[in-house]
Design an enzyme around this catalytic site. Sequence first.
Site, mmCIF file in Angstrom:
data_model
loop_
_atom_site.group_PDB
_atom_site.id
_atom_site.type_symbol
_atom_site.label_atom_id
_atom_site.label_comp_id
_atom_site.label_asym_id
_atom_site.label_seq_id
_atom_site.Cartn_x
_atom_site.Cartn_y
_atom_site.Cartn_z
ATOM 1 N N ASP A 1 0.871 -1.172 0.000
ATOM 2 C CA ASP A 1 0.000 0.000 0.000
ATOM 3 C C ASP A 1 0.909 1.223 0.000
ATOM 4 O O ASP A 1 1.882 1.291 0.763
ATOM 5 C CB ASP A 1 -0.914 0.001 1.228
ATOM 6 C CG ASP A 1 -2.131 0.881 0.996
ATOM 7 O OD1 ASP A 1 -2.751 0.765 -0.071
ATOM 8 O OD2 ASP A 1 -2.470 1.692 1.887
ATOM 9 N N ASP B 1 3.064 11.058 -9.850
ATOM 10 C CA ASP B 1 4.435 11.228 -10.371
ATOM 11 C C ASP B 1 4.675 12.592 -11.022
ATOM 12 O O ASP B 1 5.738 13.194 -10.808
ATOM 13 C CB ASP B 1 4.774 10.104 -11.361
ATOM 14 C CG ASP B 1 5.153 8.812 -10.651
ATOM 15 O OD1 ASP B 1 5.415 8.860 -9.438
ATOM 16 O OD2 ASP B 1 5.183 7.763 -11.304
ATOM 17 N N HIS C 1 10.476 5.083 -3.303
ATOM 18 C CA HIS C 1 9.910 4.484 -2.097
ATOM 19 C C HIS C 1 9.648 2.986 -2.299
ATOM 20 O O HIS C 1 9.967 2.164 -1.469
ATOM 21 C CB HIS C 1 8.582 5.197 -1.790
ATOM 22 C CG HIS C 1 7.769 5.474 -3.031
ATOM 23 N ND1 HIS C 1 8.169 6.405 -3.964
ATOM 24 C CD2 HIS C 1 6.640 4.900 -3.540
ATOM 25 C CE1 HIS C 1 7.313 6.409 -4.980
ATOM 26 N NE2 HIS C 1 6.383 5.506 -4.746
HETATM 27 P P1 ITT Z 1 -3.672 -1.937 -5.434
HETATM 28 O O1 ITT Z 1 -4.372 -1.600 -4.149
HETATM 29 O O2 ITT Z 1 -4.426 -2.898 -6.298
HETATM 30 O O3 ITT Z 1 -2.231 -2.370 -5.199
HETATM 31 P P2 ITT Z 1 -3.940 0.920 -5.958
HETATM 32 O O4 ITT Z 1 -3.702 1.771 -7.159
HETATM 33 O O5 ITT Z 1 -5.278 0.996 -5.293
HETATM 34 O O6 ITT Z 1 -3.561 -0.596 -6.336
HETATM 35 P P3 ITT Z 1 -2.597 2.053 -3.616
HETATM 36 O O7 ITT Z 1 -3.851 2.145 -2.854
HETATM 37 O O8 ITT Z 1 -1.387 1.524 -2.924
HETATM 38 O O9 ITT Z 1 -2.781 1.191 -4.948
HETATM 39 O O10 ITT Z 1 -2.123 3.430 -4.261
HETATM 40 C C1 ITT Z 1 -2.694 4.618 -3.941
HETATM 41 C C2 ITT Z 1 -2.486 5.626 -5.010
HETATM 42 O O11 ITT Z 1 -1.268 6.314 -4.738
HETATM 43 C C3 ITT Z 1 -2.352 5.143 -6.449
HETATM 44 O O12 ITT Z 1 -3.598 4.936 -7.053
HETATM 45 C C4 ITT Z 1 -1.608 6.317 -7.072
HETATM 46 O O13 ITT Z 1 -2.482 7.387 -7.330
HETATM 47 C C5 ITT Z 1 -0.701 6.726 -5.933
HETATM 48 N N1 ITT Z 1 0.623 6.096 -6.051
HETATM 49 C C6 ITT Z 1 1.045 4.920 -5.547
HETATM 50 N N2 ITT Z 1 2.329 4.692 -5.873
HETATM 51 C C7 ITT Z 1 2.725 5.758 -6.608
HETATM 52 C C8 ITT Z 1 3.934 6.110 -7.251
HETATM 53 O O14 ITT Z 1 5.000 5.338 -7.224
HETATM 54 N N3 ITT Z 1 3.971 7.262 -7.910
HETATM 55 C C9 ITT Z 1 2.897 8.079 -7.965
HETATM 56 N N4 ITT Z 1 1.724 7.828 -7.401
HETATM 57 C C10 ITT Z 1 1.636 6.668 -6.726
#
Ligand code: ITT
Length: 192
Positions: free
Chosen positions: A68, A151, A176
């Site tokens: 997450d 990003d 990260h």
């Molecule tokens: P899963 O739960 O299926 O893994 P998700 O897209 O819902 O996919 P998260 O809840 O972990 O995943 O991610 C939250 C949001 O944070 C994601 O939709 C992006 O908008 C942002 N995010 C996550 N990692 C990122 C990154 O490396 N760079 C930029 N934005 C990121």
Amino acid sequence: MDLIFATNNINKINEIRQIIPAGFNLITLHEAGIKIDIPEPHDTFQENASEKSQTIYKLTGKSCFSEDTGLEVDALDGAPGVISARFAKEDEGYSGNNDKLLKLLGHNPNRHARFRTVISLILEGEEYFFEGKCEGTILMRPKGSNGFGYDPVFVPDGSEKSFGEMSMEEKKTFSHRRKAMDLLIAFLQKRS
Ligand code: ITT
């Protein structure tokens, strides 16, 4: 070693495929034939990561991990944090989230923020956590169209470029996600 990666986010899969060394066979939910949207109802990255990996472990009984991730903006008291994926309205996607963030920050000079990733690994029924973070600043407007999510508005400390202006290889040096994965990989390599 086979490892199911419990995510529906193709961008995360692409980044992790670039990070994970030979010897680990990453299996996506799609490849495992699992179609499921796992809720993320909790207040912490750790609990949400755990929800995703535990759900897949209960379904498959196989070693798996999830992560997450969220963006924590200091001037917004850590928002969007655990609701990073659904900060704006659901149908507004990544650009809606970025617009809302930039609007809320306005001309605030305090633009310090960080990405935080928490990985939950379930190995032979035991759960382990790994965390990585990347400090940086939020731009006044988006720059670049690479990557995903926040990003284009995030510049990591030590760089002039936003993540949106970087190749995946460049993002990896600051990321990260890569830092959390390094800890996971070191842990697995030590055990084998
Ligand atoms: P899963 O739960 O299926 O893994 P998700 O897209 O819902 O996919 P998260 O809840 O972990 O995943 O991610 C939250 C949001 O944070 C994601 O939709 C992006 O908008 C942002 N995010 C996550 N990692 C990122 C990154 O490396 N760079 C930029 N934005 C990121």
